[in-house]
Design a protein around this motif. Structure first.
Motif, PDB file in Angstrom:
ATOM      1  N   ALA A   1      -3.070 -20.881  -6.202  1.00  0.00           N
ATOM      2  CA  ALA A   1      -2.155 -21.713  -5.411  1.00  0.00           C
ATOM      3  C   ALA A   1      -1.206 -20.878  -4.562  1.00  0.00           C
ATOM      4  O   ALA A   1      -0.592 -21.402  -3.626  1.00  0.00           O
ATOM      5  N   THR A   2      -1.101 -19.584  -4.858  1.00  0.00           N
ATOM      6  CA  THR A   2      -0.183 -18.719  -4.110  1.00  0.00           C
ATOM      7  C   THR A   2      -0.890 -17.888  -3.042  1.00  0.00           C
ATOM      8  O   THR A   2      -0.291 -16.982  -2.470  1.00  0.00           O
ATOM      9  N   ALA A   3      -2.123 -18.212  -2.754  1.00  0.00           N
ATOM     10  CA  ALA A   3      -2.912 -17.395  -1.817  1.00  0.00           C
ATOM     11  C   ALA A   3      -2.238 -17.293  -0.443  1.00  0.00           C
ATOM     12  O   ALA A   3      -2.220 -16.212   0.155  1.00  0.00           O
ATOM     13  N   GLU A   4      -1.693 -18.380   0.069  1.00  0.00           N
ATOM     14  CA  GLU A   4      -1.050 -18.332   1.381  1.00  0.00           C
ATOM     15  C   GLU A   4       0.166 -17.417   1.371  1.00  0.00           C
ATOM     16  O   GLU A   4       0.387 -16.651   2.314  1.00  0.00           O
ATOM     17  N   GLU A   5       0.955 -17.481   0.311  1.00  0.00           N
ATOM     18  CA  GLU A   5       2.132 -16.621   0.223  1.00  0.00           C
ATOM     19  C   GLU A   5       1.730 -15.151   0.060  1.00  0.00           C
ATOM     20  O   GLU A   5       2.353 -14.260   0.629  1.00  0.00           O
ATOM     21  N   ARG A   6       0.665 -14.900  -0.690  1.00  0.00           N
ATOM     22  CA  ARG A   6       0.161 -13.525  -0.827  1.00  0.00           C
ATOM     23  C   ARG A   6      -0.338 -13.007   0.519  1.00  0.00           C
ATOM     24  O   ARG A   6      -0.101 -11.854   0.881  1.00  0.00           O
ATOM     25  N   LEU A   7      -1.027 -13.876   1.263  1.00  0.00           N
ATOM     26  CA  LEU A   7      -1.503 -13.495   2.586  1.00  0.00           C
ATOM     27  C   LEU A   7      -0.322 -13.138   3.488  1.00  0.00           C
ATOM     28  O   LEU A   7      -0.342 -12.120   4.187  1.00  0.00           O
ATOM     29  N   SER A   8       0.705 -13.937   3.467  1.00  0.00           N
ATOM     30  CA  SER A   8       1.894 -13.686   4.271  1.00  0.00           C
ATOM     31  C   SER A   8       2.544 -12.355   3.884  1.00  0.00           C
ATOM     32  O   SER A   8       2.911 -11.557   4.754  1.00  0.00           O
ATOM     33  N   LEU A   9       2.667 -12.126   2.606  1.00  0.00           N
ATOM     34  CA  LEU A   9       3.249 -10.876   2.111  1.00  0.00           C
ATOM     35  C   LEU A   9       2.428  -9.679   2.608  1.00  0.00           C
ATOM     36  O   LEU A   9       2.973  -8.697   3.109  1.00  0.00           O
ATOM     37  N   MET A  10       1.112  -9.783   2.506  1.00  0.00           N
ATOM     38  CA  MET A  10       0.245  -8.691   2.930  1.00  0.00           C
ATOM     39  C   MET A  10       0.273  -8.506   4.445  1.00  0.00           C
ATOM     40  O   MET A  10       0.242  -7.377   4.933  1.00  0.00           O
ATOM     41  N   ARG A  11       0.345  -9.584   5.197  1.00  0.00           N
ATOM     42  CA  ARG A  11       0.426  -9.460   6.661  1.00  0.00           C
ATOM     43  C   ARG A  11       1.713  -8.747   7.070  1.00  0.00           C
ATOM     44  O   ARG A  11       1.703  -7.902   7.971  1.00  0.00           O
ATOM     45  N   GLU A  12       2.818  -9.108   6.437  1.00  0.00           N
ATOM     46  CA  GLU A  12       4.091  -8.442   6.740  1.00  0.00           C
ATOM     47  C   GLU A  12       4.003  -6.954   6.421  1.00  0.00           C
ATOM     48  O   GLU A  12       4.471  -6.116   7.198  1.00  0.00           O
ATOM     49  N   HIS A  13       3.413  -6.634   5.288  1.00  0.00           N
ATOM     50  CA  HIS A  13       3.281  -5.222   4.919  1.00  0.00           C
ATOM     51  C   HIS A  13       2.336  -4.497   5.886  1.00  0.00           C
ATOM     52  O   HIS A  13       2.594  -3.359   6.284  1.00  0.00           O
ATOM     53  N   GLU A  14       1.279  -5.169   6.269  1.00  0.00           N
ATOM     54  CA  GLU A  14       0.333  -4.589   7.231  1.00  0.00           C
ATOM     55  C   GLU A  14       1.047  -4.247   8.537  1.00  0.00           C
ATOM     56  O   GLU A  14       0.822  -3.171   9.118  1.00  0.00           O
ATOM     57  N   GLU A  15       1.931  -5.130   8.993  1.00  0.00           N
ATOM     58  CA  GLU A  15       2.691  -4.878  10.221  1.00  0.00           C
ATOM     59  C   GLU A  15       3.591  -3.661  10.062  1.00  0.00           C
ATOM     60  O   GLU A  15       3.688  -2.827  10.975  1.00  0.00           O
ATOM     61  N   ARG A  16       4.254  -3.541   8.900  1.00  0.00           N
ATOM     62  CA  ARG A  16       5.126  -2.379   8.663  1.00  0.00           C
ATOM     63  C   ARG A  16       4.313  -1.084   8.647  1.00  0.00           C
ATOM     64  O   ARG A  16       4.722  -0.076   9.229  1.00  0.00           O
ATOM     65  N   VAL A  17       3.159  -1.111   7.981  1.00  0.00           N
ATOM     66  CA  VAL A  17       2.318   0.077   7.896  1.00  0.00           C
ATOM     67  C   VAL A  17       1.773   0.444   9.273  1.00  0.00           C
ATOM     68  O   VAL A  17       1.760   1.619   9.660  1.00  0.00           O
ATOM     69  N   THR A  18       1.354  -0.544  10.040  1.00  0.00           N
ATOM     70  CA  THR A  18       0.839  -0.291  11.387  1.00  0.00           C
ATOM     71  C   THR A  18       1.918   0.330  12.271  1.00  0.00           C
ATOM     72  O   THR A  18       1.649   1.280  13.018  1.00  0.00           O
ATOM     73  N   ALA A  19       3.133  -0.176  12.182  1.00  0.00           N
ATOM     74  CA  ALA A  19       4.243   0.392  12.962  1.00  0.00           C
ATOM     75  C   ALA A  19       4.508   1.832  12.533  1.00  0.00           C
ATOM     76  O   ALA A  19       4.731   2.710  13.379  1.00  0.00           O
ATOM     77  N   GLU A  20       4.472   2.089  11.253  1.00  0.00           N
ATOM     78  CA  GLU A  20       4.693   3.454  10.743  1.00  0.00           C
ATOM     79  C   GLU A  20       3.583   4.391  11.212  1.00  0.00           C
ATOM     80  O   GLU A  20       3.845   5.535  11.583  1.00  0.00           O
ATOM     81  N   ILE A  21       2.359   3.909  11.219  1.00  0.00           N
ATOM     82  CA  ILE A  21       1.244   4.722  11.723  1.00  0.00           C
ATOM     83  C   ILE A  21       1.482   5.067  13.193  1.00  0.00           C
ATOM     84  O   ILE A  21       1.246   6.201  13.622  1.00  0.00           O
ATOM     85  N   GLY A  22       1.974   4.122  13.962  1.00  0.00           N
ATOM     86  CA  GLY A  22       2.290   4.380  15.372  1.00  0.00           C
ATOM     87  C   GLY A  22       3.347   5.465  15.512  1.00  0.00           C
ATOM     88  O   GLY A  22       3.208   6.378  16.340  1.00  0.00           O
ATOM     89  N   ARG A  23       4.411   5.376  14.705  1.00  0.00           N
ATOM     90  CA  ARG A  23       5.468   6.397  14.745  1.00  0.00           C
ATOM     91  C   ARG A  23       4.911   7.762  14.334  1.00  0.00           C
ATOM     92  O   ARG A  23       5.220   8.780  14.955  1.00  0.00           O
TER      93      ARG A  23
END
Length: 156
Positions: free
Chosen positions: A83-105
């Motif tokens: 039942a928490t799959a959507e919230e887990r997806l959101s959490l992972m997407r946010e983390h993915e964005e942070r990691v992608t930004a860090e990779i850019g830096r």
């Protein structure tokens, strides 16, 4: 075929994951395990391969910069079930964005470092006299006016 024991000691799990015994106890105390850590005779911790697999996920997420609080929230959501799959997806997407930004830096930083390595290799190839006479460019041409980068700190 390698035989996997049904239960593992804390020392075996430490060996398999690269985490210290202290870190494993800390992870348990912080609620980072998906399944409760079981206890064997004499109260010793007993782990299974699925615990090791979960710890390996945690290790990768921590290495990618995921804060403990977010990792704890993720573990809570996994424990709560499908039942928490959507919230887990959101959490992972946010983390993915942070990691992608860090990779850019980091990529920008690596570009500068690689440029400087090339400059110094060229100077050394030209001899010590050239090194003393040449101050060389501080930044590669494509980074000369990169917004958000403290160029003064990178210059020699």
């Amino acid at each position: 075929m390698v035989e996997v024991p049904e239960s593992l000691s804390i020392g075996q799990v430490a060996e398999r994951t690269g985490l210290s015994v202290h870190a494993l106890r800390f992870y348990e105390q912080e609620g980072l395990f998906v399944n409760a850590v079981r206890r064997g005779p004499g109260g010793r911790r007993v782990y299974r391969q699925d615990d090791v697999d979960w710890l390996n996920v945690c290790i990768i997420l921590r290495a990618s910069g995921m804060p403990l609080a977010v990792l704890r929230r993720y573990a809570d959501l996994v424990r709560a079930g499908a039942a928490t799959a959507e919230e887990r997806l959101s959490l992972m997407r946010e983390h993915e964005e942070r990691v992608t930004a860090e990779i850019g830096r980091l990529t920008e930083s690596l570009d500068l470092i690689s440029f400087k390595v090339g400059v110094y290799e060229d100077l050394i190839d030209q001899g010590d006299a050239a090194v003393q006479q040449c101050h060389g460019p501080s930044l590669p041409p494509d980074q000369a006016r990169t917004p958000g980068v403290r160029h003064e700190a990178m210059a020699e």
